[in-house]
Design a protein around this motif. Sequence first.
Motif, PDB file in Angstrom:
ATOM      1  N   ILE A 207      -8.835  -6.248  11.945  1.00 48.44           N
ATOM      2  CA  ILE A 207      -7.687  -6.389  11.063  1.00 48.44           C
ATOM      3  C   ILE A 207      -7.368  -5.011  10.488  1.00 48.44           C
ATOM      4  CG2 ILE A 207      -6.798  -7.471   8.957  1.00 48.44           C
ATOM      5  CD1 ILE A 207      -8.824  -9.746   9.461  1.00 48.44           C
ATOM      6  N   THR A 208      -6.115  -4.568  10.620  1.00 47.58           N
ATOM      7  CA  THR A 208      -5.744  -3.242  10.132  1.00 47.58           C
ATOM      8  C   THR A 208      -5.691  -3.238   8.603  1.00 47.58           C
ATOM      9  OG1 THR A 208      -3.363  -3.676  10.134  1.00 47.58           O
ATOM     10  CG2 THR A 208      -4.347  -2.845  12.194  1.00 47.58           C
ATOM     11  N   ALA A 209      -5.812  -2.038   8.034  1.00 49.46           N
ATOM     12  CA  ALA A 209      -5.784  -1.908   6.577  1.00 49.46           C
ATOM     13  C   ALA A 209      -4.433  -2.334   6.015  1.00 49.46           C
ATOM     14  CB  ALA A 209      -6.092  -0.464   6.186  1.00 49.46           C
ATOM     15  N   GLY A 210      -3.343  -1.992   6.725  1.00 49.49           N
ATOM     16  CA  GLY A 210      -2.022  -2.375   6.253  1.00 49.49           C
ATOM     17  C   GLY A 210      -1.847  -3.878   6.185  1.00 49.49           C
ATOM     18  N   ALA A 211      -2.326  -4.585   7.221  1.00 50.14           N
ATOM     19  CA  ALA A 211      -2.219  -6.042   7.230  1.00 50.14           C
ATOM     20  C   ALA A 211      -3.105  -6.651   6.147  1.00 50.14           C
ATOM     21  CB  ALA A 211      -2.611  -6.588   8.603  1.00 50.14           C
ATOM     22  N   ARG A 212      -4.317  -6.113   5.995  1.00 55.03           N
ATOM     23  CA  ARG A 212      -5.233  -6.633   4.973  1.00 55.03           C
ATOM     24  C   ARG A 212      -4.647  -6.453   3.575  1.00 55.03           C
ATOM     25  NH1 ARG A 212      -9.239  -3.994   6.464  1.00 55.03           N
ATOM     26  NH2 ARG A 212      -9.278  -2.329   4.892  1.00 55.03           N
ATOM     27  N   TRP A 213      -3.900  -5.350   3.376  1.00 57.20           N
ATOM     28  CA  TRP A 213      -3.280  -5.120   2.077  1.00 57.20           C
ATOM     29  C   TRP A 213      -2.240  -6.198   1.763  1.00 57.20           C
ATOM     30  CZ3 TRP A 213       1.958  -3.761   1.161  1.00 57.20           C
ATOM     31  CH2 TRP A 213       2.241  -3.448  -0.163  1.00 57.20           C
ATOM     32  N   VAL A 214      -1.574  -6.726   2.805  1.00 55.08           N
ATOM     33  CA  VAL A 214      -0.547  -7.746   2.591  1.00 55.08           C
ATOM     34  C   VAL A 214      -1.161  -9.110   2.333  1.00 55.08           C
ATOM     35  CG1 VAL A 214       1.382  -8.976   3.647  1.00 55.08           C
ATOM     36  CG2 VAL A 214       1.180  -6.503   3.939  1.00 55.08           C
ATOM     37  N   HIS A 215      -2.086  -9.582   3.215  1.00 57.53           N
ATOM     38  CA  HIS A 215      -2.594 -10.952   3.088  1.00 57.53           C
ATOM     39  C   HIS A 215      -3.985 -11.055   2.474  1.00 57.53           C
ATOM     40  CE1 HIS A 215      -4.810  -9.928   6.698  1.00 57.53           C
ATOM     41  NE2 HIS A 215      -3.709  -9.923   7.457  1.00 57.53           N
ATOM     42  N   GLY A 216      -4.730  -9.967   2.405  1.00 60.89           N
ATOM     43  CA  GLY A 216      -6.037  -9.994   1.761  1.00 60.89           C
ATOM     44  C   GLY A 216      -7.159 -10.585   2.588  1.00 60.89           C
TER      45      GLY A 216
ATOM     46  N   GLY B 158       2.040   0.494   2.241  1.00 61.06           N
ATOM     47  CA  GLY B 158       3.335   0.163   1.683  1.00 61.06           C
ATOM     48  C   GLY B 158       3.741   1.159   0.611  1.00 61.06           C
ATOM     49  N   ALA B 159       4.970   1.034   0.124  1.00 59.94           N
ATOM     50  CA  ALA B 159       5.517   1.997  -0.836  1.00 59.94           C
ATOM     51  C   ALA B 159       4.683   2.069  -2.106  1.00 59.94           C
ATOM     52  CB  ALA B 159       6.959   1.623  -1.172  1.00 59.94           C
ATOM     53  N   ARG B 160       4.213   0.940  -2.592  1.00 59.06           N
ATOM     54  CA  ARG B 160       3.444   0.932  -3.838  1.00 59.06           C
ATOM     55  C   ARG B 160       2.131   1.670  -3.678  1.00 59.06           C
ATOM     56  NH1 ARG B 160      -0.308  -2.539  -5.829  1.00 59.06           N
ATOM     57  NH2 ARG B 160       0.000  -3.963  -4.079  1.00 59.06           N
ATOM     58  N   ARG B 161       1.461   1.455  -2.556  1.00 61.37           N
ATOM     59  CA  ARG B 161       0.179   2.124  -2.329  1.00 61.37           C
ATOM     60  C   ARG B 161       0.376   3.606  -2.032  1.00 61.37           C
ATOM     61  NH1 ARG B 161      -3.921  -1.228  -0.501  1.00 61.37           N
ATOM     62  NH2 ARG B 161      -5.198   0.666  -0.357  1.00 61.37           N
ATOM     63  N   ILE B 162       1.449   3.948  -1.341  1.00 56.11           N
ATOM     64  CA  ILE B 162       1.753   5.364  -1.092  1.00 56.11           C
ATOM     65  C   ILE B 162       2.003   6.065  -2.426  1.00 56.11           C
ATOM     66  CG2 ILE B 162       3.505   6.938  -0.188  1.00 56.11           C
ATOM     67  CD1 ILE B 162       1.704   6.036   2.002  1.00 56.11           C
ATOM     68  N   ALA B 163       2.734   5.397  -3.327  1.00 55.91           N
ATOM     69  CA  ALA B 163       3.015   5.979  -4.638  1.00 55.91           C
ATOM     70  C   ALA B 163       1.726   6.222  -5.413  1.00 55.91           C
ATOM     71  CB  ALA B 163       3.943   5.055  -5.427  1.00 55.91           C
ATOM     72  N   ALA B 164       0.816   5.256  -5.370  1.00 55.31           N
ATOM     73  CA  ALA B 164      -0.457   5.414  -6.083  1.00 55.31           C
ATOM     74  C   ALA B 164      -1.256   6.577  -5.506  1.00 55.31           C
ATOM     75  CB  ALA B 164      -1.262   4.118  -5.999  1.00 55.31           C
ATOM     76  N   LEU B 165      -1.215   6.726  -4.194  1.00 58.30           N
ATOM     77  CA  LEU B 165      -1.932   7.825  -3.536  1.00 58.30           C
ATOM     78  C   LEU B 165      -1.371   9.173  -3.967  1.00 58.30           C
ATOM     79  CD1 LEU B 165      -3.939   8.793  -1.322  1.00 58.30           C
ATOM     80  CD2 LEU B 165      -2.069   8.559   0.315  1.00 58.30           C
ATOM     81  N   LEU B 166      -0.046   9.292  -3.936  1.00 61.70           N
ATOM     82  CA  LEU B 166       0.577  10.551  -4.336  1.00 61.70           C
ATOM     83  C   LEU B 166       0.358  10.836  -5.823  1.00 61.70           C
ATOM     84  CD1 LEU B 166       3.969  10.344  -2.405  1.00 61.70           C
ATOM     85  CD2 LEU B 166       1.939  11.653  -1.796  1.00 61.70           C
ATOM     86  N   ALA B 167       0.406   9.790  -6.644  1.00 63.80           N
ATOM     87  CA  ALA B 167       0.190   9.974  -8.082  1.00 63.80           C
ATOM     88  C   ALA B 167      -1.211  10.494  -8.370  1.00 63.80           C
ATOM     89  CB  ALA B 167       0.425   8.644  -8.811  1.00 63.80           C
ATOM     90  N   GLN B 168      -2.181   9.972  -7.631  1.00 63.68           N
ATOM     91  CA  GLN B 168      -3.568  10.390  -7.844  1.00 63.68           C
ATOM     92  C   GLN B 168      -3.772  11.860  -7.496  1.00 63.68           C
ATOM     93  OE1 GLN B 168      -6.370   8.175  -5.514  1.00 63.68           O
ATOM     94  NE2 GLN B 168      -8.121   9.443  -6.115  1.00 63.68           N
ATOM     95  N   HIS B 169      -3.201  12.283  -6.381  1.00 66.78           N
ATOM     96  CA  HIS B 169      -3.463  13.638  -5.915  1.00 66.78           C
ATOM     97  C   HIS B 169      -2.531  14.691  -6.511  1.00 66.78           C
ATOM     98  CE1 HIS B 169      -6.565  12.297  -3.243  1.00 66.78           C
ATOM     99  NE2 HIS B 169      -5.747  11.396  -2.705  1.00 66.78           N
ATOM    100  N   LEU B 170      -1.405  14.252  -7.046  1.00 64.54           N
ATOM    101  CA  LEU B 170      -0.496  15.213  -7.677  1.00 64.54           C
ATOM    102  C   LEU B 170      -0.630  15.212  -9.193  1.00 64.54           C
ATOM    103  CD1 LEU B 170       2.923  14.938  -5.814  1.00 64.54           C
ATOM    104  CD2 LEU B 170       1.506  16.961  -6.069  1.00 64.54           C
ATOM    105  N   ASP B 171      -1.308  14.187  -9.725  1.00 64.10           N
ATOM    106  CA  ASP B 171      -1.389  14.005 -11.171  1.00 64.10           C
ATOM    107  C   ASP B 171       0.014  13.930 -11.762  1.00 64.10           C
ATOM    108  OD1 ASP B 171      -2.629  13.590 -13.569  1.00 64.10           O
ATOM    109  OD2 ASP B 171      -2.793  15.730 -14.072  1.00 64.10           O
ATOM    110  N   GLU B 172       0.880  13.194 -11.086  1.00 64.46           N
ATOM    111  CA  GLU B 172       2.248  12.971 -11.512  1.00 64.46           C
ATOM    112  C   GLU B 172       2.517  11.466 -11.503  1.00 64.46           C
ATOM    113  OE1 GLU B 172       4.624  14.988 -12.477  1.00 64.46           O
ATOM    114  OE2 GLU B 172       3.824  16.977 -11.998  1.00 64.46           O
ATOM    115  N   PRO B 173       3.423  10.982 -12.355  1.00 70.13           N
ATOM    116  CA  PRO B 173       3.697   9.540 -12.413  1.00 70.13           C
ATOM    117  C   PRO B 173       4.585   9.060 -11.265  1.00 70.13           C
ATOM    118  CG  PRO B 173       5.114  10.677 -13.969  1.00 70.13           C
ATOM    119  CD  PRO B 173       4.191  11.724 -13.387  1.00 70.13           C
ATOM    120  N   VAL B 174       4.096   9.195 -10.038  1.00 72.51           N
ATOM    121  CA  VAL B 174       4.866   8.777  -8.869  1.00 72.51           C
ATOM    122  C   VAL B 174       4.932   7.241  -8.824  1.00 72.51           C
ATOM    123  CG1 VAL B 174       5.119   8.960  -6.362  1.00 72.51           C
ATOM    124  CG2 VAL B 174       4.038  10.828  -7.658  1.00 72.51           C
TER     125      VAL B 174
END
Length: 473
Positions: free
Chosen positions: A352-361, A19-35
Amino acid sequence: MTDTLVEAAPQESLPEALGARRIAALLAQHLDEPVTADDVNELVAQKHLVCCDSYKGHPLYATADALALDAELVRGLVAERVAWEAASLPRDAAAERIGWHWRDIARMGAEGRITVGRGGRYLIADVDRLPEEAAGEQYITAQAAADVLEIRHPADWQYVEAAGWVKPAGSYERPVGSGRRTVTVALFRLGDVQDLRDLPGVDWEAVRGLPKGAPSPLREYAQLAPSRAATVKAFAQALADRHGVTVWAWNSPYSGRWELDWERLDGAPGKDQVADELAADPAAGSYADEITLCPQWGRLTRQARALLEPDTAVILDTETTDLYGQTIEIAVIDATTGKKLMDTLVKPTEKITAGARWVHGISDEDVADARPFDRVLPRLRKVTKDRVVCAYNAEFDRSVVLGDIRRAGRKPMHLEPRDSWFCLMEAYAAWMGSGRWLRLGGGHRALGDCQAARDVLIEMSKGRGTEFTPRKQ
């Protein structure tokens, strides 16, 4: 070669889509930018990133696509957002900065008087110019207007309105008590009220400082007439009394019109009859062109009330392995009482896919010892038999359930016909007047989502605006 993020992280260690929040965290980690998720949404809006999947309405984006983005593009977009946030304020902060009401700030933005940008924020430079460039254009309540004139409210102000010296520039619905009852609050343009202080022939000094209960010198200027809101509500109450039905009256903020609907009990009037009664009413008839009878939300309110009748409907929700995957959790509750009829984990035949697990846990380990769907189906059939199956996104849950039934080699029976299902998501969006689906907020576990969906059904059953019930004769 274009600088991308592909080399920054091994793709095989990451989920295929997030999802958008997890994509943002991924980009922030690898770019060292506040994405942030807002930056990801902007990438999507600019078509640099495309939704590849979704889960219960949540868009998912391919991890590989995110990592393949031009790093400088992402950095530039983040820099633009940071710069914009430094030069702008959210709505409430902008209103507080100049001492205006947030409704005035929002109105100025809608009229193009203030620059509105990402995140619904307002340009500070434009906000700071408002007190001088738009002096007097704030909307104030009648109480505030009376304070400006230094007269009593409502003792003196009612004569100001009745004399026709000032008219409302807008209105809003203010909730009353803990229920759904509301009262229409008129708003007046500050400049119009200030101009009244120079009205020829009016001795404002004689009005100011009058003790409570003293007659107002302003009464000679006006003969009071009831407001539109009072007139419409009086007609609604009379309609309820006359026909013994519950009536709802709502002043729509979208159209500025009043909307009326009522229960359809045996002997209740139809739309044509109420239209005739409205036209014949000495007071409300003058507002007939400003009143909408039988709006869409009224039909949905009556439908919701019918679904809440005993032994009529159940509410169902599923959690799945993936979008339109296999059921891993299913719950059903009684629509009338909220009683839990079933709530169980289900063992699927796929991971169970990672995307689905991220939603319902829910993980593969959680369902390892659960019963397979064919063992759950008999109970599902029993609790849904002869009931309307309500679901928040019925198209999704129906497809999932029918898919599991087919894989189990069983017959769908009463769970197959589309008219056996009722979509609360579509109904609620229409009831609210929204052009898009509204988030449920049930926590993404089956039982919690069922309970949250029932709350939506109950809310719809209460109608919109003010409810008028028949008074004892």
